[in-house]
Design an enzyme around this catalytic site. Structure first.
Site, PDB file in Angstrom:
ATOM      1  N   ASP A 139     -13.529   2.085   6.978  1.00  0.00           N
ATOM      2  CA  ASP A 139     -12.889   0.816   6.628  1.00  0.00           C
ATOM      3  C   ASP A 139     -13.837  -0.366   6.834  1.00  0.00           C
ATOM      4  O   ASP A 139     -14.767  -0.298   7.646  1.00  0.00           O
ATOM      5  CB  ASP A 139     -11.613   0.636   7.475  1.00  0.00           C
ATOM      6  CG  ASP A 139     -10.675  -0.414   6.894  1.00  0.00           C
ATOM      7  OD1 ASP A 139     -10.859  -0.813   5.728  1.00  0.00           O
ATOM      8  OD2 ASP A 139      -9.752  -0.843   7.622  1.00  0.00           O
ATOM      9  N   ASN A 141     -15.470  -2.169   4.229  1.00  0.00           N
ATOM     10  CA  ASN A 141     -16.501  -2.402   3.207  1.00  0.00           C
ATOM     11  C   ASN A 141     -16.388  -3.802   2.612  1.00  0.00           C
ATOM     12  O   ASN A 141     -17.389  -4.500   2.425  1.00  0.00           O
ATOM     13  CB  ASN A 141     -16.352  -1.400   2.056  1.00  0.00           C
ATOM     14  CG  ASN A 141     -16.710   0.008   2.454  1.00  0.00           C
ATOM     15  OD1 ASN A 141     -17.296   0.223   3.517  1.00  0.00           O
ATOM     16  ND2 ASN A 141     -16.367   0.964   1.613  1.00  0.00           N
ATOM     17  N   GLY A 142     -15.157  -4.200   2.286  1.00  0.00           N
ATOM     18  CA  GLY A 142     -14.940  -5.500   1.649  1.00  0.00           C
ATOM     19  C   GLY A 142     -15.337  -6.644   2.562  1.00  0.00           C
ATOM     20  O   GLY A 142     -16.035  -7.578   2.144  1.00  0.00           O
ATOM     21  N   TRP A 193     -17.374  -6.515   5.091  1.00  0.00           N
ATOM     22  CA  TRP A 193     -18.835  -6.471   5.295  1.00  0.00           C
ATOM     23  C   TRP A 193     -19.534  -7.261   4.182  1.00  0.00           C
ATOM     24  O   TRP A 193     -20.439  -8.048   4.448  1.00  0.00           O
ATOM     25  CB  TRP A 193     -19.313  -5.012   5.280  1.00  0.00           C
ATOM     26  CG  TRP A 193     -20.791  -4.846   5.427  1.00  0.00           C
ATOM     27  CD1 TRP A 193     -21.496  -4.733   6.593  1.00  0.00           C
ATOM     28  CD2 TRP A 193     -21.754  -4.792   4.359  1.00  0.00           C
ATOM     29  NE1 TRP A 193     -22.849  -4.610   6.316  1.00  0.00           N
ATOM     30  CE2 TRP A 193     -23.027  -4.642   4.952  1.00  0.00           C
ATOM     31  CE3 TRP A 193     -21.673  -4.855   2.966  1.00  0.00           C
ATOM     32  CZ2 TRP A 193     -24.199  -4.543   4.202  1.00  0.00           C
ATOM     33  CZ3 TRP A 193     -22.844  -4.770   2.221  1.00  0.00           C
ATOM     34  CH2 TRP A 193     -24.089  -4.616   2.835  1.00  0.00           C
ATOM     35  N   HIS A 198     -18.635  -1.556  -1.076  1.00  0.00           N
ATOM     36  CA  HIS A 198     -18.324  -0.152  -1.383  1.00  0.00           C
ATOM     37  C   HIS A 198     -19.596   0.623  -1.707  1.00  0.00           C
ATOM     38  O   HIS A 198     -19.743   1.786  -1.338  1.00  0.00           O
ATOM     39  CB  HIS A 198     -17.342  -0.059  -2.556  1.00  0.00           C
ATOM     40  CG  HIS A 198     -15.981  -0.614  -2.231  1.00  0.00           C
ATOM     41  ND1 HIS A 198     -15.330  -0.302  -1.058  1.00  0.00           N
ATOM     42  CD2 HIS A 198     -15.167  -1.460  -2.903  1.00  0.00           C
ATOM     43  CE1 HIS A 198     -14.156  -0.930  -1.035  1.00  0.00           C
ATOM     44  NE2 HIS A 198     -14.045  -1.647  -2.135  1.00  0.00           N
ATOM     45  N   SER A 214      -7.012   6.074  -0.513  1.00  0.00           N
ATOM     46  CA  SER A 214      -5.656   6.473  -0.128  1.00  0.00           C
ATOM     47  C   SER A 214      -4.699   6.338  -1.305  1.00  0.00           C
ATOM     48  O   SER A 214      -5.000   5.643  -2.295  1.00  0.00           O
ATOM     49  CB  SER A 214      -5.169   5.606   1.043  1.00  0.00           C
ATOM     50  OG  SER A 214      -4.805   4.316   0.589  1.00  0.00           O
ATOM     51  N   ARG A 223      -4.704  -1.982  -5.286  1.00  0.00           N
ATOM     52  CA  ARG A 223      -5.794  -2.968  -5.376  1.00  0.00           C
ATOM     53  C   ARG A 223      -6.051  -3.383  -6.824  1.00  0.00           C
ATOM     54  O   ARG A 223      -5.636  -2.688  -7.752  1.00  0.00           O
ATOM     55  CB  ARG A 223      -7.060  -2.366  -4.759  1.00  0.00           C
ATOM     56  CG  ARG A 223      -6.863  -2.110  -3.281  1.00  0.00           C
ATOM     57  CD  ARG A 223      -8.142  -1.669  -2.633  1.00  0.00           C
ATOM     58  NE  ARG A 223      -7.904  -1.480  -1.199  1.00  0.00           N
ATOM     59  CZ  ARG A 223      -8.850  -1.480  -0.285  1.00  0.00           C
ATOM     60  NH1 ARG A 223     -10.103  -1.653  -0.633  1.00  0.00           N
ATOM     61  NH2 ARG A 223      -8.536  -1.299   0.985  1.00  0.00           N
ATOM     62  N   LEU A 282     -22.110  22.577   7.193  1.00  0.00           N
ATOM     63  CA  LEU A 282     -21.116  21.516   7.336  1.00  0.00           C
ATOM     64  C   LEU A 282     -20.224  21.388   6.089  1.00  0.00           C
ATOM     65  O   LEU A 282     -20.712  21.373   4.959  1.00  0.00           O
ATOM     66  CB  LEU A 282     -21.830  20.174   7.553  1.00  0.00           C
ATOM     67  CG  LEU A 282     -20.926  18.945   7.579  1.00  0.00           C
ATOM     68  CD1 LEU A 282     -20.351  18.732   8.966  1.00  0.00           C
ATOM     69  CD2 LEU A 282     -21.672  17.695   7.138  1.00  0.00           C
ATOM     70  N   ARG A 334     -12.316   5.185  13.363  1.00  0.00           N
ATOM     71  CA  ARG A 334     -11.990   4.155  12.369  1.00  0.00           C
ATOM     72  C   ARG A 334     -12.873   2.944  12.607  1.00  0.00           C
ATOM     73  O   ARG A 334     -12.922   2.406  13.722  1.00  0.00           O
ATOM     74  CB  ARG A 334     -10.527   3.736  12.416  1.00  0.00           C
ATOM     75  CG  ARG A 334     -10.235   2.695  11.312  1.00  0.00           C
ATOM     76  CD  ARG A 334      -8.787   2.331  11.153  1.00  0.00           C
ATOM     77  NE  ARG A 334      -8.628   1.517   9.937  1.00  0.00           N
ATOM     78  CZ  ARG A 334      -7.556   1.497   9.172  1.00  0.00           C
ATOM     79  NH1 ARG A 334      -6.516   2.235   9.482  1.00  0.00           N
ATOM     80  NH2 ARG A 334      -7.509   0.731   8.101  1.00  0.00           N
ATOM     81  N   SER A 348      -3.024   4.107   9.012  1.00  0.00           N
ATOM     82  CA  SER A 348      -2.939   3.912   7.555  1.00  0.00           C
ATOM     83  C   SER A 348      -2.617   5.205   6.792  1.00  0.00           C
ATOM     84  O   SER A 348      -3.301   5.554   5.821  1.00  0.00           O
ATOM     85  CB  SER A 348      -4.235   3.271   7.028  1.00  0.00           C
ATOM     86  OG  SER A 348      -4.441   2.006   7.613  1.00  0.00           O
ATOM     87  N   GLU A 381      -8.636  12.887  19.460  1.00  0.00           N
ATOM     88  CA  GLU A 381      -9.119  11.714  20.195  1.00  0.00           C
ATOM     89  C   GLU A 381      -9.370  10.600  19.182  1.00  0.00           C
ATOM     90  O   GLU A 381      -9.934  10.846  18.116  1.00  0.00           O
ATOM     91  CB  GLU A 381     -10.405  12.052  20.952  1.00  0.00           C
ATOM     92  CG  GLU A 381     -10.209  13.064  22.064  1.00  0.00           C
ATOM     93  CD  GLU A 381      -9.228  12.582  23.138  1.00  0.00           C
ATOM     94  OE1 GLU A 381      -9.255  11.378  23.461  1.00  0.00           O
ATOM     95  OE2 GLU A 381      -8.440  13.406  23.632  1.00  0.00           O
TER      96      GLU A 381
HETATM   97  C1  IPE Z   1      -7.666   3.003   4.797  1.00  0.00           C
HETATM   98  O1  IPE Z   1      -8.189   1.732   4.673  1.00  0.00           O
HETATM   99  C2  IPE Z   1      -8.027   3.834   3.606  1.00  0.00           C
HETATM  100  C3  IPE Z   1      -9.429   4.184   3.449  1.00  0.00           C
HETATM  101  C4  IPE Z   1     -10.402   3.884   4.263  1.00  0.00           C
HETATM  102  C5  IPE Z   1      -9.741   4.940   2.276  1.00  0.00           C
HETATM  103  P1  IPE Z   1      -7.304   0.520   4.080  1.00  0.00           P
HETATM  104  O2  IPE Z   1      -8.191  -0.665   4.065  1.00  0.00           O
HETATM  105  O3  IPE Z   1      -6.713   0.935   2.798  1.00  0.00           O
HETATM  106  O4  IPE Z   1      -6.152   0.399   5.156  1.00  0.00           O
HETATM  107  P2  IPE Z   1      -5.176  -0.817   5.482  1.00  0.00           P
HETATM  108  O5  IPE Z   1      -4.608  -1.286   4.180  1.00  0.00           O
HETATM  109  O6  IPE Z   1      -5.990  -1.875   6.154  1.00  0.00           O
HETATM  110  O7  IPE Z   1      -4.147  -0.253   6.402  1.00  0.00           O
HETATM  111  C1  IPE Z   2     -12.668   0.712   3.000  1.00  0.00           C
HETATM  112  O1  IPE Z   2     -13.043  -0.619   2.942  1.00  0.00           O
HETATM  113  C2  IPE Z   2     -12.833   1.433   1.680  1.00  0.00           C
HETATM  114  C3  IPE Z   2     -11.576   1.732   0.988  1.00  0.00           C
HETATM  115  C4  IPE Z   2     -10.377   1.523   1.428  1.00  0.00           C
HETATM  116  C5  IPE Z   2     -11.695   2.314  -0.328  1.00  0.00           C
HETATM  117  P1  IPE Z   2     -12.044  -1.746   2.457  1.00  0.00           P
HETATM  118  O2  IPE Z   2     -12.188  -1.903   0.995  1.00  0.00           O
HETATM  119  O3  IPE Z   2     -10.661  -1.463   2.916  1.00  0.00           O
HETATM  120  O4  IPE Z   2     -12.632  -3.005   3.190  1.00  0.00           O
HETATM  121  P2  IPE Z   2     -11.794  -4.139   3.905  1.00  0.00           P
HETATM  122  O5  IPE Z   2     -10.906  -3.444   4.897  1.00  0.00           O
HETATM  123  O6  IPE Z   2     -11.009  -4.837   2.854  1.00  0.00           O
HETATM  124  O7  IPE Z   2     -12.818  -4.989   4.568  1.00  0.00           O
HETATM  125 MG    MG Z   3      -9.609  -1.913   4.565  1.00  0.00          MG
END
Ligand code: IPE
Ligand code: IPE
Ligand code: MG
Length: 255
Positions: free
Chosen positions: A35, A37-38, A40, A52, A80, A86, A146, A203, A211, A222
């Site tokens: 989680d 990426n956006g 960052w 991403h 997910s 999105r 792996l 996470r 999530s 854990e």
């Molecule tokens: C969880 O991250 C799903 C993935 C990393 C693929 P989200 O960014 O979708 O989760 P929420 O919306 O913050 O709970």
């Molecule tokens: C996780 O990063 C990747 C996916 C859920 C696909 P996000 O896209 O959720 O990044 P944030 O949480 O908005 O920073």
């Molecule tokens: Mg996210």
């Protein structure tokens, strides 16, 4: 305690953290909610999709790190069932990443004996996404190292409901009796079958929630949360998480 000195002894910096790990207590299955990426990207004034892309490159690094210490299964939550909410442009970008990732990385994955798997519903994914993943699965199916398992179009509640529907059907057809339904049998109706439950869930990004990820399978995992966003969570951070796992006492309700 067996150490990894023989493998990492001559390697620099990043791997120093791996030296401190107990080679006899490596989690079999590590699952990662990748989680942040956006955020960052936004912190750097870049579009979310740049995050991403950077996150995709990080998958390879963490895969190699996990492989190097003997993790057996690495599950990466990539998309997910809720992520369809999105904006279309972002979803489209994410769906194209497998077409870039696998052709670029497959030779090295094969050289490292990695097996690709997917946990999630093929239905709803674009054909090109599925083909890229399926090709990688086919190309690595004889590998024995792996398991790199992508949770793609995965959601845990849907997984459990779908499992219950199939179980109910099998009961109706007298293939399963009600008193046969135990934890092991129910697990066979989940998409993760036959993978073991995660020992460690990581996470990134500072969010303290699950999530809708592997709600059944995480019963005794854990949990490790870090404020780092996924693209900045590199090998030393991964080894640090494993080190933290090794300091925990897993009691499963006992003493
Ligand atoms: C969880 O991250 C799903 C993935 C990393 C693929 P989200 O960014 O979708 O989760 P929420 O919306 O913050 O709970
Ligand atoms: C996780 O990063 C990747 C996916 C859920 C696909 P996000 O896209 O959720 O990044 P944030 O949480 O908005 O920073
Ligand atoms: Mg996210």
């Amino acid at each position: 305690m067996m150490s990894f000195r023989k493998w990492f002894g001559s390697k620099p910096e990043g791997e120093q953290a791996a030296l401190k790990l107990d080679a006899d207590n490596i989690p079999n299955h590590v699952a990662v909610i990748m989680d942040g990426n956006g955020r960052w990207a936004q912190k750097r004034g870049l579009p979310r999709v740049a995050g991403h892309h950077s996150g995709m490159k990080n998958v390879k690094k963490i895969t190699m790190a996990a492989n190097s210490i003997g993790v057996k299964v690495l599950t990466m939550y990539a998309f997910s069932t809720e992520n369809w909410k999105r904006p279309k442009e972002e979803v489209d970008y994410l769906m194209k990443l497998p077409m870039e990732f696998f052709p670029k990385e497959i030779d090295e994955l094969i050289a490292n004996n990695v097996q690709i798997r997917m946990t999630g519903w093929p239905e709803g994914l674009p054909n090109y996404t599925l083909k890229a993943v399926q090709d990688a699965i086919d190309q690595t199916k004889h590998n024995t190292g792996l398991i790199l398992n992508f949770a793609l179009n995965y959601g845990s509640r849907k997984e459990m409901l779908n499992g219950i529907q199939r179980l109910a059907q099998d009961m109706k057809e007298n293939k399963v009796a009600a008193d046969e339904v135990d934890e092991a049998l129910f697990s066979k109706y989940l998409l993760t079958d036959p993978l073991p439950d995660p020992d460690l869930l990581i996470r990134t990004s500072g969010e303290l929630r699950i999530s809708n990820f592997m709600l059944w399978q995480l019963a005794y995992s854990e949990l490790y949360f870090t404020d780092l966003c996924w693209p900045e969570f590199t090998e030393p951070h991964f080894y640090e998480a494993i080190g933290e796992y090794q300091r925990r006492a897993r009691r499963y309700g006992g003493l």
